[in-house]
Scaffold this active site. Structure first.
Site, PDB file in Angstrom:
ATOM      1  N   ASP A  99      37.259  40.107  42.527  1.00 63.03           N
ATOM      2  CA  ASP A  99      36.724  39.494  41.281  1.00 63.03           C
ATOM      3  C   ASP A  99      37.657  38.515  40.758  1.00 63.03           C
ATOM      4  OD1 ASP A  99      39.154  40.936  40.964  1.00 63.03           O
ATOM      5  OD2 ASP A  99      38.903  41.166  38.754  1.00 63.03           O
ATOM      6  N   GLU A 161      41.380  43.411  39.431  1.00 60.25           N
ATOM      7  CA  GLU A 161      42.522  42.563  39.188  1.00 60.25           C
ATOM      8  C   GLU A 161      42.559  41.801  37.815  1.00 60.25           C
ATOM      9  OE1 GLU A 161      45.951  39.997  39.472  1.00 60.25           O
ATOM     10  OE2 GLU A 161      43.886  39.326  39.401  1.00 60.25           O
TER      11      GLU A 161
END
Length: 460
Positions: A99, A161
């Site tokens: 991500d 994250e």
């Protein structure tokens, strides 16, 4: 030169040749991943996070790993890939995240944020470095070793994250047995400078809050009531100003601050250049620059909600709110720091204004023991991959929630924090980029590390 030295040189040359031969295909894969706008913080991009996870699983499967998209507590998708260890060999967990951060104003970028482009030896694009390049390093090492891979590998590629890893604890608990490893390699940090590799041995923690201030039931005419009635925005500004002293140092009582001897020191002129500081703008805080960046807390106001300048009525604001991000020094505790910050905000609220502090992301800081055998092997691999440089052990001011979590779940595993970023990477900012020379060397270093962790003296 001894026969052992000859074998080491032969292994280095063989792996270097394989890394270089595989670079075109690796860059194609990395650029494909960068084109997927997997922004975890924006719901409109959650389908892109799903697409990214599917693509990551495909890439790992193609390298012979048993890979699957996984999630916990309804969170965004991560990927776990597994290739069992040869009999008696160690298992290494390789971590990255797929991500990425939002891009901000597209006009702030030289090119389209999700269209990777190479310029002057760097690859530009959101996620090109943070952290799709981390996954690419793992892929390169696995590809270079191929059937000669002397250790078992588990690849964990997280999908949350950049939003603080909210479901990662549940994911680790659910897949604990599948993720158990002897060594953990987290490719999500940075090197000291271009050409100088670094092993990160400390990370700051993180506490985020939203502070909401209210003084009125509704906005009021500033001429009719100004000078007597407090407006919420002015109250909020005073509270935010009280987070720092006159030097710019953090002024929140109860936060841990440390002074630690460092093997390297940041040159002030280099820092000013790396940070793109405007001429005449001074630095904040006190102490060495590395202490301020790595071992002391920092407080940043990352956003304010109030009327825009273009649309603001000439009125006293009834409410205002701001988002505050606090980086915690190693040794601090997020819950204790949250309490200290909340109490300070309430204590500095003027005029009896109503204040509410809403907790957000919390993450622990991290410190590693840099004297273990895995750290020694990592530094040796760095020296071989960057033969003209001396690797260093550094702290990093950022936060990786996974590091503390993995250390807690697998307390006997050695944790190595590596990376492909450098001070000009501009992760989270405009024109994020990856230095391709250091990227190539990072791929080689990880292949060497895996080979040495397996105790193998040759590569067929």
């Amino acid at each position: 030169m001894t026969a052992h030295d000859d074998r080491d040189v032969a292994v280095l040359e063989t792996l270097a040749d394989r890394i270089d031969a595989g670079t075109p295909a690796l860059m194609t894969d990395l650029e494909h991943l960068v084109r997927i706008p997997s922004v975890s913080s924006l719901p409109r991009h959650h389908h892109d996070v799903e697409r990214s996870a599917t693509e990551v699983a495909r890439l790992l499967t193609a390298e012979g790993l048993d890979a699957a998209v996984v999630r916990a507590d309804g969170g965004l998708p991560s990927v776990i890939g597994h290739r069992p260890a040869p009999p008696g060999a160690s298992t290494v967990l390789l971590y990255a995240h797929h991500d990425v951060q939002p891009t901000g104003d597209p006009d702030g970028w030289t090119g389209a944020p999700f269209e990777p482009v190479e310029r002057d030896g760097r690859l530009y694009g959101r996620g090109a470095a943070d952290d799709k390049a981390g996954l690419a390093v793992h892929l390169a090492a696995i590809r270079a070793l191929g059937p000669d891979l002397p250790v078992g590998v588990i690849v964990l590629v997280e999908g949350e994250e950049e939003i603080g890893s909210p479901t990662l604890p549940a994911l680790l608990a659910e897949h604990r047995d599948r993720l158990a490893a002897d060594v953990v390699v987290i490719a999500d940090a940075l090197n000291w400078e271009v050409g100088t590799p670094a092993l990160t041995v400390s990370l700051r923690g993180l506490v985020e809050v939203t502070v909401e201030v209210a003084t009125l039931e509704h906005p009021l005419h500033s001429g009719a009531f100004g000078g007597v009635v407090p407006d919420a925005l002015a109250v909020l500004v005073r509270m935010l100003a009280g987070l720092h002293d006159d030097t710019g140092a953090v002024a929140v009582p109860g936060l841990v601050a440390r002074s630690v001897s460092s093997p390297v020191e940041y040159d002030e002129q280099q820092l000013r250049a790396d940070a793109a500081l405007l001429p005449g703008v001074g630095l904040t805080g006190a102490g060495s620059l590395t202490d301020r960046l790595w071992h002391q807390p920092s407080v940043t106001v990352t956003g304010i909600d109030c009327p825009s300048v273009a649309e603001a009525p000439n009125a006293l604001a009834a409410t205002a709110r701001a988002k505050i991000s606090v980086r915690l020094a190693p040794g601090d505790d997020p819950d204790r720091a949250l309490h200290a910050l909340t109490e300070h905000l309430r204590a500095t609220t003027p005029h009896g204004a109503h204040v509410r502090v809403v907790p957000g992301i919390r993450a622990h800081p991290f410190e590693a023991d840099p004297t273990g055998p895995a750290h020694r092997l990592a530094l040796e691999a760095f020296r071989a991959a960057w033969p003209e440089s001396t690797p260093v052990a550094i702290g990093v001011g950022g936060t990786i929630p996974l590091v503390h979590l993995l250390s807690s779940v697998f307390p006997h595993a050695a944790v190595l924090v590596t990376g492909v970023e450098d001070p000009d990477t501009r992760a989270h900012g405009y024109d994020e980029s990856l230095h391709l020379g250091d990227f190539r060397n990072a791929c080689l270093a990880e292949a060497l590390l895996l080979q040495r962790l397996g105790g193998s003296s040759s590569v067929g």
